[in-house]
Design a protein around this motif. Structure first.
Motif, mmCIF file in Angstrom:
data_model
loop_
_atom_site.group_PDB
_atom_site.id
_atom_site.type_symbol
_atom_site.label_atom_id
_atom_site.label_comp_id
_atom_site.label_asym_id
_atom_site.label_seq_id
_atom_site.Cartn_x
_atom_site.Cartn_y
_atom_site.Cartn_z
ATOM 1 N N SER A 199 9.979 -7.579 6.134
ATOM 2 C CA SER A 199 10.067 -6.292 6.844
ATOM 3 C C SER A 199 11.341 -5.552 6.456
ATOM 4 N N ARG A 200 12.390 -6.285 6.169
ATOM 5 C CA ARG A 200 13.658 -5.655 5.775
ATOM 6 C C ARG A 200 13.522 -4.988 4.405
ATOM 7 N N SER A 260 13.912 -1.073 3.830
ATOM 8 C CA SER A 260 14.884 -0.590 2.840
ATOM 9 C C SER A 260 14.213 0.321 1.821
ATOM 10 N N ALA A 261 12.931 0.054 1.536
ATOM 11 C CA ALA A 261 12.182 0.909 0.607
ATOM 12 C C ALA A 261 11.941 2.298 1.185
ATOM 13 N N ARG A 262 12.098 2.452 2.489
ATOM 14 C CA ARG A 262 11.999 3.793 3.090
ATOM 15 C C ARG A 262 13.155 4.676 2.634
ATOM 16 N N ASN A 283 15.816 1.259 -5.132
ATOM 17 C CA ASN A 283 16.863 0.284 -5.428
ATOM 18 C C ASN A 283 17.227 -0.543 -4.186
ATOM 19 N N SER A 284 17.225 0.094 -3.010
ATOM 20 C CA SER A 284 17.531 -0.638 -1.770
ATOM 21 C C SER A 284 16.495 -1.731 -1.532
ATOM 22 N N GLU A 329 5.258 7.537 0.236
ATOM 23 C CA GLU A 329 6.307 7.263 -0.740
ATOM 24 C C GLU A 329 6.838 5.824 -0.596
ATOM 25 N N VAL A 330 6.784 5.292 0.628
ATOM 26 C CA VAL A 330 7.229 3.903 0.839
ATOM 27 C C VAL A 330 6.247 2.944 0.181
ATOM 28 N N ARG A 331 4.960 3.226 0.387
ATOM 29 C CA ARG A 331 3.942 2.369 -0.208
ATOM 30 C C ARG A 331 4.008 2.420 -1.730
ATOM 31 N N GLU A 332 4.324 3.581 -2.295
ATOM 32 C CA GLU A 332 4.463 3.685 -3.750
ATOM 33 C C GLU A 332 5.608 2.802 -4.246
#
Length: 705
Positions: free
Chosen positions: A108-109, A113-115, A119-120, A465-468
């Motif tokens: 989940s982290r 972070s991908a949100r 790179n995060s 964009e997060v899913r991408e």
């Protein structure tokens, strides 16, 4: 001061760095309440599985401890072997457990972070994978260091030694130490096999069941929260690809070091030769830590950019090892042994090249996988045929790479003049290949974390964009997992060769007057070759059948829930995730017993019937066919998986097309290939050698031939 202190110092450094990375991962935000809930369900399922698995494995270890203790009391083994067997298994299991705990906490982290940025997300997932990598090398080197120093202290008392006529005290000491250490790898190998097979059956049964009903029959997306098997699938990624892979490479790591130490005795290199592999491992830890700081990427990075980011860390680590290994050999053994440095380079290069070849055949950035995706246009049958062909073709280069590495290592080490020095060089090449394990395993264990993150992004309805971003990380994870399996299989082949040589050296210690006849015209050797050649196929058949059997149960359960739970398809009620997790857990524990017993029983039975020469033939046959079969299965499975991902990216009609449905079928066939049977075979070929070494004295005393 002796450089031997590098081994315990390196193990402590690796564990401290793993602790630092774990704290950094745990400081990251978990995201929304829904993301926390989903991650909690995965953690709960993974913990329940491992608890049940370890209880089952405990029974096996208690029985084996009693058997080994009886053999030790009867004079066939030293009294240390039963206890070393337990510590090897304990640390192997512990490394997998710690890695899985961090991986399930990181999913989940990583998604959260991908949100913020690609790179995060990469940094969190990679850090979680690196915890696995450095825990494995840290605990492995700690276990080896403990036994080395303890046995050296114990055998410093001449009263504890049995000296042969004319044998020097130091020679007797180092021989006693390495003979005892050689046997404790059996514990690590046994634990690895249970973890790999059980976890592989769990993860692929859940994956196949979820895909066949969810994607093909019902037509819902991957990781859709309405799918009852989706949590079981995410749990399986962790228990199979994190805990299982960690235990697998732990035993490769330990096995290569202790077998090379044993070969040093036969080569007449004494304590200096025994400790060189341990010191190499410590240098590899430091190099891997430095390399891990070079892994980063930029927003909108392509798959090649992401892969380059991970590659950069591995290559920097390998380069540092190549530099430091030279003075280690030059000053540790002397300039006359400098050829051993080139044996180390040979192993390093072989590991990198096998990774590159595996990437070429399994990544959708290259022609083979794209061509495989195109074969889906004519249906499931053609993509399965093409995938099998691709896997078979992909075995040629790894075989040549390992073959060249063996020849180079043997001759540059002086094998032409001294057979035993050549064997020691082959062992060192295996140590060289595995010296980058800290960071190599990090790039592999990163994959399941990224996969889980994508599932959480889908189930928690995060932005497109997060899913991408998570899809990009997940697709990279498929490739790194495939290259990681190639690395594991390649290292297994070299380690198995070193273990076979160690087995022969051990027999010469136990029975100095025994004359080997390893000619293929010797009937016992020939029969042993055939039996050994068949064992990987029998093992693969048992594990494949187990996945199919458990997957059928999952398919039936998922269909039942879609049919009987009102409002499930509309998303108004949650499915019963726990039921699928429980089915996979119970079934995997039951199904892993027979393959594991096969690996332990086969060398003993063959030894008692065919004798020492027959066992040597069996080990050779199993290593050759096992290596080739494992490569073929891993690469076919990886290519099928990435062909599906390539189509889902928009090729050949994209998601929902007929080509996509055919690719999903291919992927479900490939799942047990790449994540259950294929990677388990490399443990099989090493465990066969380990068991043969442990029971060598029994075979010498009681064999029929």
């Amino acid at each position: 001061m002796s450089l031997t202190i590098l081994a315990p110092a390196g193990s402590i450094l690796a564990l401290l760095f793993a602790l630092y990375l774990a704290r950094r991962v745990l400081k990251a935000d978990q995201g929304t309440d829904l993301m926390k809930k989903i991650s909690g369900a995965v953690q709960q399922g993974a913990n329940a599985y491992l608890k049940r698995q370890y209880m089952g494995v405990l029974i096996f270890f208690v029985v084996m401890f009693v058997v080994l203790l009886i053999l030790a009391m009867s004079g066939f083994l030293t009294m240390f072997v039963p206890f070393a067997f337990v510590t090897g298994g304990f640390f192997s299991g512990l490394s997998g457990f710690i890695g899985m705990k961090i991986a399930t906490a990181a999913n989940s982290r990583t998604a959260n972070s991908a949100r913020h940025s690609l790179n995060s997300g990469l940094r969190v997932a990679f850090s979680a994978g690196a915890v696995m990598g450095f825990v494995v090398v840290g605990l492995g080197l700690f276990d080896i260091s403990f036994w080395y120093y303890f046995l050296k202290f114990w055998y410093s008392n001449p009263a504890h030694l049995v000296l042969a006529a004319g044998q020097a005290l130091e020679d007797a000491q180092v021989q006693a130490i390495t003979s005892a250490m050689l046997t404790f790898g059996m514990g690590a190998s046994s634990m690895a096999l249970f973890a790999r097979v059980g976890g592989g059956i769990f993860t692929k049964a859940a994956d196949v069941g979820a895909d066949l009903v969810g994607k093909v029959e019902v037509g819902i997306p991957e990781d859709d929260p309405r799918n009852p098997a989706v949590i079981a699938d995410n749990v399986g990624d962790n228990v199979g690809d994190v805990a299982g892979m960690g235990a697998d490479l732990y035993e490769s790591y330990v096995g290569s070091i202790i077998s090379t130490g044993a070969l040093a005795v036969a080569a007449g290199l004494g304590f200096h030769g025994v400790t060189i592999p341990m010191e190499m491992a410590a240098i590899g830890i430091l190099a891997s830590i430095i390399g891990s700081f070079f892994v980063s990427t930029k927003e909108g990075a392509s798959q090649k950019n992401l892969l380059s980011a991970l590659r950069r860390g591995v290559w920097i680590s390998a380069g540092l090892i190549a530099i430091v290994a030279f003075p280690l050999i030059y000053f540790g053994l002397g300039s006359q042994y400098i050829g051993l440095y080139f044996a180390i380079l040979s192993g390093l290069c072989a590991g990198i090249l096998i990774g590159v070849v595996t990437e070429y055949y399994t990544s959708d950035s290259y022609k083979p996988t794209r061509k495989l995706a195109g074969s889906s246009l004519t249906g499931p049958a053609t993509i399965i045929i093409s995938g099998l062909s691709l896997g078979m073709l992909s075995t040629v280069l790894p075989v040549l790479i390992v073959g060249v590495s063996v020849l180079v290592s043997y001759y540059v080490s002086g094998g032409g003049a001294d057979f035993n020095m050549g064997l020691y060089g082959i062992g060192l090449s295996a140590v060289g290949m595995l010296s980058t394990l800290g960071i190599t395993l990090a790039t592999d264990a990163y994959g399941p974390v990224a996969d889980n993150a994508g599932g959480i992004a889908e189930m928690a309805h995060l932005g497109e964009e997060v899913r991408e971003r998570t899809d990009a990380l997940d697709s990279l994870g498929n490739t790194t997992a495939a290259t990681g399996k190639g690395f594991a299989i390649g290292s297994a082949a070299l380690t198995a060769l070193a273990l076979i040589a160690s087995y022969i050296a051990e027999i010469k210690v136990l029975a100095p007057d025994f004359v080997f006849d390893l000619s293929i015209t010797n009937p016992t050797v020939l029969v042993g070759l055939f039996v050994g050649g068949a064992l990987p196929f029998l093992f693969a058949a048992l594990t494949m059948e187990s996945v199919g059997k458990v997957a059928q149960s999952i398919v039936v359960e998922v269909r039942r829930q879609f049919k009987e739970i009102t409002g499930l398809m509309d998303g108004k009620v949650d499915p019963d995730y726990a039921k699928c997790v429980d089915i996979c857990t119970r079934s995997a524990q039951h199904e892993m017993i027979l393959p594991a017993l096969l690996a332990v029983a086969a060398p003993i039975i063959v030894g008692l019937v065919l004798g020492v020469n027959g066992v040597a033939g069996m080990l050779a046959g199993a290593t050759v066919t096992g290596f080739i079969l494992a490569v073929m299965m891993a690469n076919s499975g990886g290519a099928w998986d990435n062909a599906k991902k390539y189509i889902e990216g928009g090729a050949h009609g994209g998601k929902g097309s007929e080509a996509h449905k055919a690719a999903v079928v291919g992927d479900t066939v490939g799942d047990p290939f790449k994540d259950t049977s294929g990677p388990s075979i490399n443990i099989l070929i090493k465990l066969l050698s380990m068991v043969s070494i442990v029971f060598a004295s029994l075979v010498v005393a009681f064999s029929i031939f």
